[in-house]
Write a protein that holds these residues in place. Structure first.
Motif, mmCIF file in Angstrom:
data_model
loop_
_atom_site.group_PDB
_atom_site.id
_atom_site.type_symbol
_atom_site.label_atom_id
_atom_site.label_comp_id
_atom_site.label_asym_id
_atom_site.label_seq_id
_atom_site.Cartn_x
_atom_site.Cartn_y
_atom_site.Cartn_z
ATOM 1 N N ARG A 48 -1.791 -0.961 65.751
ATOM 2 C CA ARG A 48 -2.032 -2.343 65.255
ATOM 3 C C ARG A 48 -2.008 -3.495 66.165
ATOM 4 N NH1 ARG A 48 1.768 -0.742 59.956
ATOM 5 N NH2 ARG A 48 0.290 0.442 58.852
ATOM 6 N N LYS A 49 -2.494 -4.569 65.832
ATOM 7 C CA LYS A 49 -2.242 -5.852 66.512
ATOM 8 C C LYS A 49 -1.579 -6.837 65.797
ATOM 9 C CE LYS A 49 -5.938 -6.766 69.086
ATOM 10 N NZ LYS A 49 -7.450 -7.393 69.346
ATOM 11 N N ARG A 50 -0.684 -7.371 66.360
ATOM 12 C CA ARG A 50 0.169 -8.467 65.939
ATOM 13 C C ARG A 50 -0.578 -9.738 66.467
ATOM 14 N NH1 ARG A 50 5.572 -5.812 68.553
ATOM 15 N NH2 ARG A 50 6.082 -4.205 66.906
ATOM 16 N N HIS A 51 -0.779 -10.756 65.572
ATOM 17 C CA HIS A 51 -1.369 -11.935 65.958
ATOM 18 C C HIS A 51 -0.349 -13.044 65.492
ATOM 19 C CE1 HIS A 51 -5.391 -10.365 66.011
ATOM 20 N NE2 HIS A 51 -5.142 -9.382 64.980
ATOM 21 N N ILE A 52 0.092 -13.981 66.395
ATOM 22 C CA ILE A 52 1.237 -14.924 66.049
ATOM 23 C C ILE A 52 0.725 -16.339 66.544
ATOM 24 C CG2 ILE A 52 3.133 -13.183 66.016
ATOM 25 C CD1 ILE A 52 3.783 -14.350 69.036
ATOM 26 N N LEU A 53 1.093 -17.371 65.589
ATOM 27 C CA LEU A 53 0.900 -18.538 66.070
ATOM 28 C C LEU A 53 2.410 -19.158 66.147
ATOM 29 C CD1 LEU A 53 -1.170 -20.938 66.015
ATOM 30 C CD2 LEU A 53 -0.492 -21.430 63.645
ATOM 31 N N VAL A 54 2.607 -19.954 67.213
ATOM 32 C CA VAL A 54 3.908 -20.576 67.570
ATOM 33 C C VAL A 54 3.907 -21.952 67.970
ATOM 34 C CG1 VAL A 54 4.703 -18.064 68.275
ATOM 35 C CG2 VAL A 54 4.212 -19.990 70.135
ATOM 36 N N ASP A 55 4.886 -22.616 67.750
ATOM 37 C CA ASP A 55 4.980 -23.844 68.158
ATOM 38 C C ASP A 55 5.340 -23.816 69.644
ATOM 39 O OD1 ASP A 55 7.573 -23.573 68.411
ATOM 40 O OD2 ASP A 55 8.377 -24.833 66.497
ATOM 41 N N THR A 56 5.679 -25.164 70.168
ATOM 42 C CA THR A 56 6.044 -25.209 71.746
ATOM 43 C C THR A 56 7.430 -24.857 72.050
ATOM 44 O OG1 THR A 56 6.538 -27.632 71.563
ATOM 45 C CG2 THR A 56 4.185 -27.092 72.005
ATOM 46 N N LEU A 57 8.326 -24.551 70.863
ATOM 47 C CA LEU A 57 9.623 -24.012 71.280
ATOM 48 C C LEU A 57 9.543 -22.393 71.062
ATOM 49 C CD1 LEU A 57 11.695 -26.369 68.831
ATOM 50 C CD2 LEU A 57 11.563 -26.302 71.416
#
Length: 266
Positions: free
Chosen positions: A134-143
C-alpha cells in the motif's frame, strides 16, 4: 483508577484525565438493557499496546480484557471518525500552544510505499519501488503535524493521492492554506490544472522542489514530511501495513500523532 498492571504504553492518570472528556460517551445507561461498557481507559491502553508493540490482536495480553472487545472499540472509532477528530483537535492545540494559528498557511505532501503483511484489500505494486502493498499519502504542516492521511494501493499515482488528501483536508471548510511543497513526482499539467480550479474557492499554489544534484540532499521544506514518516515508523504497528482495510491503516497513523502530541501536552 489503578489498572492493576503496568505497561510503558499505558495512559498516566494525568493523561487519562485529559483524554477522557474527548471520547464518545457510551449510550448505555445504568439499569438499561445490555451490558455496561468496558472501562475506556483499559480499552485505550490495549489499543496503544497493539499500536506500539505491533502484536496481533489475538495476542493482546489478557490484562486488557477480551481482545475482541478492544478491537471492536478500535474498529467502531475508525468508522465514527474518532481518531481523525482527536488528531485534528490535538494538532490545533499544539499549534496554538506554539503561538501559531490553528490552521496552517503552508504544508508539505509526500507518499510512502509500504509492504503489506496480511491478505488485505486494496493492494497494488509500486513499479518504481518494487513494493507490493500500500501507499501512505500524508499532508503535513511546517511542524510536521499531519493535516490529512490517505492510504491506497501501492500502484496509486502520487498525484491522485494528493487530490484525495486535499479533498479530505478542505472538506472541513478550512481556507487558510496557501502553499504546498511537493517533489518532482507530482509534476504534471493535469495536477496543476486541478489545483488551479481550486483557486475559485482556495488560493493554493503548488511548488515542486527539485533536487539540485545527485545523492542525498536535504530539500527545502520537504524534509519535514520525511521526518513525519520517521516519527510514525517508530511505532511498530506502522513499520509494515498489518491492517485488512485502509481505513484501519490510516487510523494507526493518526494514533501515532495523537500519542506523540499527548506526551507533549501532558
Amino acid at each position: 483508577m489503578s489498572t492493576g498492571y503496568d505497561y510503558p504504553t499505558n495512559l498516566s492518570d494525568e493523561q487519562w484525565q485529559f483524554f477522557e472528556p474527548l471520547l464518545p460517551k457510551p449510550k448505555w445507561q445504568p439499569g438499561g438493557p445490555g451490558r455496561p461498557p468496558r472501562d475506556l481507559r483499559t480499552v485505550l491502553n490495549g489499543i496503544f499496546y497493539i499500536h506500539k508493540t505491533g502484536c496481533q490482536w489475538d495476542m493482546l495480553p489478557r490484562d486488557f480484557g477480551p481482545n475482541r472487545t478492544i478491537y471492536g472499540y478500535f474498529r467502531r472509532w475508525c468508522q465514527q471518525g474518532v481518531w481523525s477528530s482527536l488528531m485534528e483537535r490535538f494538532r490545533k492545540w499544539e499549534r496554538l500552544d506554539q503561538g501559531r494559528k490553528a490552521e496552517p498557511s503552508a504544508a508539505c505532501a509526500d507518499s510512502q510505499s509500504i509492504k503489506i503483511m496480511t491478505q488485505g484489500r486494496d493492494v497494488g505494486v509500486d513499479g518504481n519501488k518494487k513494493i507490493k502493498g500500500r501507499k501512505r499519502h500524508i499532508l503535513v504542516d511546517t511542524l510536521g503535524l499531519i493535516l490529512a492521511v490517505v492510504v491506497t494501493p501501492a500502484n496509486t499515482d502520487d498525484r491522485k493521492g494528493l487530490q484525495a488528501l486535499l479533498k479530505q483536508y478542505l472538506s472541513s471548510g478550512v481556507k487558510r492554506l496557501r502553499k504546498i511543497w511537493v517533489d518532482g513526482g507530482y509534476e504534471s499539467q493535469d495536477l496543476k490544472d486541478w489545483v488551479r480550479e481550486l483557486k475559485q474557492t482556495h488560493k493554493i499554489d503548488l511548488e515542486v522542489v527539485e533536487k539540485s544534484g545527485k545523492g542525498f540532499e536535504v530539500q527545502k521544506q520537504r524534509w519535514k514530511v520525511e521526518r513525519t514518516f520517521a516519527w510514525i515508523s517508530n511505532d511498530r504497528r506502522n513499520t509494515r501495513d498489518y491492517e485488512v482495510n485502509t481505513t484501519h491503516s490510516a487510523a494507526m497513523i493518526e494514533i501515532s500523532t495523537i500519542r506523540m502530541l499527548l506526551k507533549r501536552m501532558v
